[in-house]
Design an enzyme around this catalytic site. Structure first.
Site, mmCIF file in Angstrom:
data_model
loop_
_atom_site.group_PDB
_atom_site.id
_atom_site.type_symbol
_atom_site.label_atom_id
_atom_site.label_comp_id
_atom_site.label_asym_id
_atom_site.label_seq_id
_atom_site.Cartn_x
_atom_site.Cartn_y
_atom_site.Cartn_z
ATOM 1 N N ASP A 136 51.993 11.962 41.768
ATOM 2 C CA ASP A 136 51.487 11.004 42.744
ATOM 3 C C ASP A 136 52.301 9.727 42.647
ATOM 4 O OD1 ASP A 136 50.271 9.185 40.765
ATOM 5 O OD2 ASP A 136 48.730 10.722 40.514
ATOM 6 N N LYS A 154 48.537 12.998 48.704
ATOM 7 C CA LYS A 154 48.949 11.829 47.944
ATOM 8 C C LYS A 154 49.889 10.976 48.792
ATOM 9 C CE LYS A 154 46.933 13.020 44.041
ATOM 10 N NZ LYS A 154 45.964 12.191 43.292
ATOM 11 N N ASP A 158 45.177 9.490 49.049
ATOM 12 C CA ASP A 158 45.019 8.973 47.685
ATOM 13 C C ASP A 158 46.271 8.211 47.292
ATOM 14 O OD1 ASP A 158 44.514 8.502 45.024
ATOM 15 O OD2 ASP A 158 44.106 10.593 44.492
ATOM 16 N N ASN A 212 46.465 6.285 44.369
ATOM 17 C CA ASN A 212 46.563 6.202 42.914
ATOM 18 C C ASN A 212 46.961 4.812 42.412
ATOM 19 O OD1 ASN A 212 47.301 9.367 43.462
ATOM 20 N ND2 ASN A 212 46.122 9.066 41.581
ATOM 21 N N GLU A 248 41.774 6.633 48.696
ATOM 22 C CA GLU A 248 41.320 6.688 47.307
ATOM 23 C C GLU A 248 42.189 5.804 46.423
ATOM 24 O OE1 GLU A 248 40.885 10.277 43.991
ATOM 25 O OE2 GLU A 248 40.638 10.692 46.126
ATOM 26 N N GLU A 258 37.644 7.428 39.418
ATOM 27 C CA GLU A 258 38.185 8.306 38.375
ATOM 28 C C GLU A 258 38.733 7.517 37.197
ATOM 29 O OE1 GLU A 258 42.465 10.006 39.058
ATOM 30 O OE2 GLU A 258 41.513 9.907 41.029
ATOM 31 N N ASP A 300 34.474 10.553 36.923
ATOM 32 C CA ASP A 300 35.329 11.456 36.166
ATOM 33 C C ASP A 300 34.562 11.870 34.923
ATOM 34 O OD1 ASP A 300 38.561 12.157 35.695
ATOM 35 O OD2 ASP A 300 37.389 11.940 33.857
ATOM 36 N N HIS A 332 35.858 13.460 40.732
ATOM 37 C CA HIS A 332 37.301 13.663 40.580
ATOM 38 C C HIS A 332 37.565 14.952 39.803
ATOM 39 C CE1 HIS A 332 40.908 12.882 37.826
ATOM 40 N NE2 HIS A 332 41.432 13.092 39.025
ATOM 41 N N GLU A 346 36.144 17.646 44.425
ATOM 42 C CA GLU A 346 37.572 17.945 44.412
ATOM 43 C C GLU A 346 37.878 19.258 43.692
ATOM 44 O OE1 GLU A 346 41.792 15.608 43.640
ATOM 45 O OE2 GLU A 346 39.972 14.864 42.657
#
Length: 444
Positions: A24, A220, A248, A250, A274, A303, A326, A353, A384
């Site tokens: 990612d 991603k 996402d 990250n 995300e 997460e 998470d 997550h 997920e």
């Protein structure tokens, strides 16, 4: 009643960086890894508690040492002592007066606590002969809340409120259990959208998952806007406009960057963005949430939330529209349960997550329990799934047509195969010796 007699701790790593699985915007070449632990007991049939916590490779050795410290605090205790006072035992571990200074309740020591606590839950479920979700679902509201340390939460969630949330949903539990067993829990896949994949891989994987019945996807983003526009175009060309698409980042942007970037991607109609910024920036997430609301884009994060206190602030500040717990980032299941109950109070859907090593095996239990006992709804909820490394587990999660099948084997689904442990223990497992000898990896 059994006694904990020993603890084994192993450094298990998988070379996922070779094919860029898990790549990612912030984690370019992760090696999905786990600190894997086993509590040995004096119980019949050598009953054991298996647990793990997830990392990306380097640093596993630090978590291992922290696990050993926690483990010493539990050896020679009985399960009656632990499970009869689980909230107090959890607090004793999390608040150990010297070790706590290294957190408190965050980082390496909290990842270690998750491995230890989740192994205890695995042991408890096996002793009862139930899958973890069933162990939780069969508890009374009072018994369940007795396992949770609610310290630092009383201004948002009291013991009485927690019990009332669960009590409200006692009626209908059996029906919801039957429903989820029949239908499975809705899921989305991340496996088609890793950042390091080629355009051809994206198209082929979208087609593969569509053919298998998937309707929910995540990609991603965050390294380059033009690249992301091109990749998002591929996704929508392949999956259509009626299917679920999430994005996402990250954690790669500042607040203003996140808003600017996502307004340019809004035309692809993502359900959420995300981790748009630092996972600790509660007010930044709140600002992004407010700015993106007119575009119909929600914010999802969690997460990397360090503990229940950070989640409390996210709920209070309206920092997200989708809560992503998470199972290994916080201090194990006890703390996850506190977040589920806060989410129910604030009306925020929990979308755990997954991916990693063992995370999907863990979160299926959490989501199923949440539906049966806490939220009592599947609206806006999805869990997920990433399709790799499940073959190393004795009871891997099973996903069909985009839905988790309900696990029925006793325990928390974390037990790994002996041959996988021998092959991928770092650095002397047979698989790692082979990779190192070929010059593909080196021991640092």
């Amino acid at each position: 009643m059994v006694k904990l007699t020993g603890l084994s701790v192993r450094d298990i790593r998988f070379p996922t960086s070779l094919e860029l699985h898990g790549s990612d915007a912030m984690h370019k070449s992760p090696d999905y890894s786990a600190v894997y632990i086993v509590f040995e007991t004096d119980g019949l049939d050598n009953i054991e508690g298996h647990g793990l916590t997830f990392t990306l490779g380097r640093g596993n050795e630090l978590v291992m040492e922290a696990v050993k410290t926690y483990g010493k605090m539990l050896i020679d205790r009985t399960t009656d002592e632990i499970f009869g006072n689980f909230a107090s035992v959890w607090r004793e571990l999390a608040h150990e007066s010297q070790f706590r200074w290294l957190g408190p309740e965050k980082g390496v020591i909290h990842l270690a606590l998750a491995a230890v606590v989740n192994a205890l839950w695995d042991l408890w479920a096996k002793m009862e002969g139930k899958p973890l979700w069933k162990l939780l679902s069969d508890m009374s509201p009072e018994q369940l809340v007795s396992t949770i340390d609610l310290s630092y939460l009383s201004d948002v969630l009291t013991k009485e409120e927690a019990i009332a949330i669960l009590q409200k949903n006692v009626s209908g539990k059996k029906e919801r259990e039957q429903e989820i067993i029949a239908k499975g829990y809705p899921s989305y896949t991340t496996s088609a959208g890793w950042l390091g994949y080629t355009d051809t891989q994206l198209r082929e994987l979208c087609q593969k998952y569509l053919k298998a019945g998937w309707k929910r996807f995540k990609m991603k983003i965050g390294s380059d806007l033009d690249e992301d526009i091109r990749r998002a175009t591929i996704f929508r060309d392949e999956i259509g406009w009626d299917n679920f698409l999430a994005m996402d980042a990250n954690q790669c942007w500042d607040v203003g960057e996140a808003v600017s970037y996502m307004t340019k991607l809004a035309k692809f109609k993502p359900v959420w963005i995300e981790e748009p910024t630092s996972p600790d920036d509660v007010l930044g997430h709140a600002a992004i949430s407010k700015a993106l609301e007119p575009y119909g884009i929600g914010v999802a994060t969690g997460e990397h939330c360090q503990n229940r206190v950070i989640f409390k602030q996210f709920f209070q500040a309206k920092g997200f529209q989708f809560c992503q717990i998470d199972s290994c980032r916080m201090g194990g299941l006890n703390e996850v349960l506190a977040v589920l109950l806060m989410a129910a109070k604030f009306g925020i859907p929990v979308c755990p997550h997954g991916g990693g090593v063992g995370l999907c095996e863990y979160i299926q239990h959490i989501s199923i329990f949440d539906f049966i006992c806490v939220s009592a709804t599947l609206e806006n909820r999805v869990t997920e799934f990433a399709d790799h490394l499940h073959e190393h587990f004795i009871h891997p999660c099973v996903v069909e047509s985009g839905a988790y099948k309900v696990p029925m084997s006793p325990g928390y689904s974390a037990e790994m195969k002996t041959e996988s442990l021998h092959g991928y223990e770092f650095p002397n497992g047979s698989k790692w010796k082979e990779l190192i000898s070929q010059g593909l990896f080196k021991v640092e």
